[in-house]
Design a protein around this motif. Sequence first.
Motif, short mmCIF file in Angstrom:
data_model
loop_
_atom_site.label_atom_id
_atom_site.label_comp_id
_atom_site.label_asym_id
_atom_site.label_seq_id
_atom_site.Cartn_x
_atom_site.Cartn_y
_atom_site.Cartn_z
N GLY A 5 51.97 8.94 -7.54
CA GLY A 5 52.06 8.40 -6.39
C GLY A 5 53.53 7.49 -6.30
N ARG A 6 53.63 6.66 -7.16
CA ARG A 6 54.76 5.73 -7.39
C ARG A 6 56.29 6.69 -7.22
N ARG A 65 56.64 7.84 -3.87
CA ARG A 65 57.50 6.99 -3.05
C ARG A 65 58.60 6.59 -3.23
N ARG A 78 47.27 9.43 -11.81
CA ARG A 78 47.64 9.66 -10.53
C ARG A 78 48.43 8.58 -9.86
N ALA A 79 48.35 7.24 -10.12
CA ALA A 79 48.95 6.10 -9.67
C ALA A 79 50.49 6.32 -9.90
N GLY A 115 47.20 -1.82 -10.75
CA GLY A 115 47.65 -0.97 -9.59
C GLY A 115 47.86 -1.71 -8.26
N SER A 116 48.29 -1.04 -7.31
CA SER A 116 48.58 -1.67 -6.02
C SER A 116 47.43 -2.05 -5.14
N ARG A 118 52.49 -0.72 -0.44
CA ARG A 118 51.89 0.78 -0.08
C ARG A 118 50.93 1.01 -1.36
N CYS A 119 49.83 1.62 -1.09
CA CYS A 119 48.98 1.64 -1.73
C CYS A 119 48.62 3.11 -2.21
N GLU A 120 47.77 3.24 -3.30
CA GLU A 120 47.43 4.57 -3.65
C GLU A 120 45.84 4.99 -3.00
#
Lengths: 270, 387
Positions: B285-286, B289, B281-282, A198-199, A186-188
């Motif tokens: 987001g995590r 989720r 922001r990452a 990061g993903s 699952r990405c950003e």
Amino acid sequence: MFPELNSILNSTPDSFKSSDFILVSDRRADASFLIHHHLSFYLRAGCKVCFLGLVQSFSHYSAVSQRLGVSLAQAREKGQLVFFEGLKNSIGVILQEDTSQETQPLSYLRTPGAGLEGLFRFVERSVRQSGDGYAGESWGPPVLLIDDLSVLLSLGVSVGAILDFTLYCQAAVCSELQGNVVILVRCEEEDADDDEEGSNLLQRGLVHQCNLALHVEGLPTGYCRDIHGQMEVWWRQGEETIYNQRKIFHFKVHDKGASFFARGTSSAVL
Amino acid sequence: MAAPVRGMAGSISIGNTTSFQKKTRSKLVSIPGTRPSVQNGQLLVSSGVSSLDYVIGGGLAVGTLLLVEEDRYDSYSRMLLKYFLAEGVVCGHELFLASARDHPDQIMQELPSPIVDDVAGMKISEGQSQPSDPENPDTMKIAWRYQNQPKVQIALASSVRFGHYYDVSKTMEPELRQAAKCHSFYQLQETPVTTGSSLIKVFVKTSLYFQVLASASKVRNVLRLGLHSLGSVLWGDDVCCKDNPAHCHALTTFLYILRGLLRTSLSVAMVTVPSHLIQNRAVMGRIIRLSDTAIALESFKGSEKETNPLYKDYHGLLHVRQLPRLNCLSCEVPDTKDLAFKLKRKQFTIERLHLPPDLSETVSRVSKTELAAGCGTTATGNKHLDF
């Protein structure tokens, strides 16, 4: 198993490509319905499935698979399915400081910097087990399904370690045993500033390794009640095709499945 | 014939020839303040605000995590937390409250007071309504068919309604509050430890309470966890102050383990996070989720939207970031994503954002006058005919 997706990907439980590395990814959407599809697909095909469920409990997958017509509890009893419950076992590791043999796969929780070797050993043991003597059934080629590899990034494992793990899995499952691997990442957003850990980096690395990539996103025009998003299918060039193929479909997820249709042909629009 | 028992955690088949299991109502656990969802049979509890329950699909599912992204001054997210805890007190659930900035007792003292139908007084009794007794002098002689109907005056502790209404201008009576079992964790009272371990301590404590809850009680009850401002600097975490936090996975690991704990017990958690302070922001987001339901509050206080005529009835916008898909493929898809909230004198409500219809001519005329004035021409006569 979604019949429309089978026709899009040209595969049925009776005949599907082996040594396939499938990447399912999403960006600000939820692509876990594709994992449920693949789980029921491979169980119907009679393969030996090793499922790493790192984000949801067994009962969640079991309830959804029941609606898709497959019983996970039965498959686990027969030995067709090896289910690794990440959530439940993690509690034991972190809170009770359990260091027994069963929690070796979760060694990344104790020492995130060390890597995923314990997890890989678990995967290797599960896929190499041949069919039991009792039932006398021999299963088809092994399949490894990972629900949400990107949660390992949240637990502190580095992108390099995860990519090493997937490379080892590909070598063990796809090349040696002619099995398939399906991974969900699952990405950003694409424009995230800090991307070293990061993903997105993980997703790019895996796209390079895979044969088939399914990418799920929301509609570029905004939220819609009847169309839940768009799915991009990307095939790496194979024996028949001389170029990489790419197609985009819209989908809608309902209770017992998902329907896929070409862009602009939703029943809400026509 | 032994029927297969199906508990909350899943199905256990005992060698059945078929995998068909009949769903009967008796297998659902009946705990006060909960009800099964109409979509997928999940056990739901109310969040305290009935309009929020409607937005997130009927209520909070037991075993899930609700993430609330705080507004800038933490006024409305704190109010949501208080509603959540007040609902727990009224339904008789157990509470666990952890905070770093304000003492948990202070938050508990500010809980809104519930509005009850019975005006004559609230009795805090644990008993249910008395069964009809033939020797009882209150036995009805004429209307005897109504003997077994529940009395109108229902004591608050045995309230079995799903959602309740609260009066924000009054605080909850101390007797009612103390009747509820509340455990608290105040970060500043704990001995200071290195970064990240403070969160581990929170969950050591919560796991103890889970075990206590599971073992001691014969009556199954829901545990409500409220975690205030998780991720802020007072918790010892640097997620909110640095662009590249050194221990950014402490908070995410905590949320992962918390969700694991919630899934294996009858509990609900509401976590508020100051997302406007998190630069990366990452990481945000995590965090979204890793939780099940995620909403964000954006208040108009202090921003230019406060004076925008479109928003004059409301105090802020509510964004639904994520809705969970629990035990089913599809989730409850909302009608609209334009939601706004307002805090009236007594109540906090969430409504669909309505744009006022542009029916009257004066509305459009005002904007054209401004344009005409801006162009420097003197406006004479019929303004709307000017080019």
